[in-house]
Scaffold this active site. Structure first.
Site, short mmCIF file in Angstrom:
data_model
loop_
_atom_site.label_atom_id
_atom_site.label_comp_id
_atom_site.label_asym_id
_atom_site.label_seq_id
_atom_site.Cartn_x
_atom_site.Cartn_y
_atom_site.Cartn_z
N THR A 189 10.16 -12.82 24.16
CA THR A 189 8.93 -12.02 24.30
C THR A 189 8.86 -10.94 23.22
O THR A 189 7.77 -10.63 22.71
CB THR A 189 8.86 -11.40 25.72
OG1 THR A 189 8.84 -12.47 26.66
CG2 THR A 189 7.61 -10.57 25.90
N ASP A 248 16.67 -18.49 31.21
CA ASP A 248 16.87 -18.43 29.76
C ASP A 248 17.70 -19.61 29.26
O ASP A 248 17.56 -20.03 28.11
CB ASP A 248 17.62 -17.14 29.37
CG ASP A 248 16.82 -15.87 29.66
OD1 ASP A 248 15.66 -15.82 29.25
OD2 ASP A 248 17.37 -14.94 30.28
C1 IPD Z 1 15.44 -12.66 26.26
C2 IPD Z 1 15.76 -13.47 25.05
C3 IPD Z 1 16.77 -12.73 24.20
C4 IPD Z 1 18.01 -12.40 24.96
C5 IPD Z 1 17.69 -11.67 26.25
C6 IPD Z 1 16.66 -12.44 27.06
P1 IPD Z 1 12.96 -12.86 27.20
O1 IPD Z 1 14.50 -13.33 27.08
O2 IPD Z 1 16.27 -14.73 25.40
O3 IPD Z 1 17.17 -13.49 23.11
O4 IPD Z 1 18.84 -11.58 24.18
O5 IPD Z 1 18.88 -11.52 26.99
O6 IPD Z 1 16.35 -11.71 28.22
O7 IPD Z 1 12.95 -11.49 27.77
O8 IPD Z 1 12.39 -12.90 25.84
O9 IPD Z 1 12.41 -13.87 28.12
CA CA Z 2 10.74 -14.48 29.27
#
Ligand code: IPD
Ligand code: CA
Length: 324
Positions: free
Chosen positions: A102, A248
């Site tokens: 995001t 994720d």
């Molecule tokens: C995040 C991304 C990021 C990682 C974070 C995640 P989001 O997800 O995958 O690379 O470092 O831990 O939370 O917030 O973009 O869905």
């Molecule tokens: Ca997300």
């Protein structure tokens, strides 16, 4: 590991449905990117670097509606609707991050994807990751391999099986290309541990970095799911992160496994490539690319040795529990 049967043909059908859904969601993500960059309408979740937009919610709503219409019996775990850990069942369960990356989405940095995993018997069995900005479609289905395709820009090209080329040797962390992330937990104790870890992974022991591994470099792509895709294709050697969630990594885990990677959880956890409920919810993740057998070591043994070496190099820490 026992995975309840869902006939192969059914899973192939779910895969086709999921790919079509990912591409439809991709259109909404592209539309949203233009809107959000024009309006700057970004909300914060737990802190000023944990971002969410109207489009994270809208994409998840689209996904939920389409899954409900096609597979009303399937369960659903999604980033924007399931922040608390619910007990997992044996039922087919979609595990979805509507927009992974995001922060990239908000900035217009084109490494953003939707990540759709299917869990059966509490293990990921099917994964689809689609980055609509670069038209990268990663797919994986248990027992059928993992692939990278470019459906919008190169529709005539057959999907490429992962890894994209025969695995290069990987004797030790020196010379490796490693995926790490800043994440969204930024307290002093955690930042100290992350910084110390990054210093040792990249630092030169001959120039004063105690325990330095002199990796070729560290990369922060900004999307956990795309990190898994990159390790699966062989572009990254390892990806390690503490603090992510099942949505994720669910799709990425099966794509990586099908590409010959070893997927594991926290330091000391079994290195048996069984992505069970504990690993999915464990919030500590590591994945290492496929390694070919050498005359002296089997590839799988090299993977385990390197994961241990990696974990001996970095600091362990617990991510803060989410606010109730
Ligand atoms: C995040 C991304 C990021 C990682 C974070 C995640 P989001 O997800 O995958 O690379 O470092 O831990 O939370 O917030 O973009 O869905
Ligand atoms: Ca997300």
């Amino acid at each position: 590991m026992s995975i309840p049967a869902l006939a192969d043909a059914e899973l192939q059908e779910v895969l086709a449905f999921t790919v079509a859904l990912a591409r439809k969601a991709g259109e909404l993500i592209l539309e949203g990117s233009a809107v959000i960059r024009a309006t700057g309408a970004v909300d914060e979740k737990k802190n000023a670097v944990d971002l969410v937009t109207e489009y994270d919610r809208r994409v998840e709503e689209l996904v939920v509606a389409e899954i409900k219409a096609r597979y009303p019996g399937f369960k659903f775990i999604g980033e924007e609707t399931s922040s608390a850990r619910a007990p997992m069942t044996e039922e087919p369960t979609f595990c979805v991050d509507p927009i992974d990356g995001t922060t990239n989405f908000v900035h217009g940095f084109p490494h953003v994807c939707i990540s759709l995993g299917l869990i059966l018997g509490k293990r990921p069995v099917l994964g689809v990751i689609y980055n609509p900005f670069l038209d990268e479609l990663y797919t994986g289905l248990r027992g059928h391999g993992a692939f990278l395709a470019h459906p919008a820009t190169r529709p005539a090209l057959a999907p490429a099986r992962l890894p994209l080329s025969a695995p290069r040797p990987f004797p030790n962390l020196q010379g490796a290309l490693l995926g790490v992330e800043w994440g969204s937990d930024r307290s002093a104790p955690l930042m100290d541990k992350k910084a110390a870890s990054f210093t040792r992974l990249g630092g030169n022991p001959a120039e004063g970095v105690a325990g330095g591994k002199m990796a070729h470099s560290l990369r922060s792509v900004g999307s956990a799911a795309l990190n898994y895709g990159l390790v699966a294709q062989g572009g990254l050697d390892v990806y390690w992160e503490i603090g992510c969630w099942p949505w994720d990594i669910c799709a990425g885990a099966i794509i990586a496994q099908e590409a010959g990677c070893l997927v594991a959880g926290k330091h000391g956890a079994p290195l048996d490539n069984d992505v069970d409920e504990e690993i999915l919810w464990g919030r500590k993740y590591i994945v290492i690319r496929a390694i070919g057998d050498s005359p002296t070591e089997k590839g799988v043994d090299a993977q385990k040795r390197l994961v241990r070496e990696f974990y001996d190099t970095v600091e362990d820490f617990d991510p803060p529990a989410p606010k109730a």
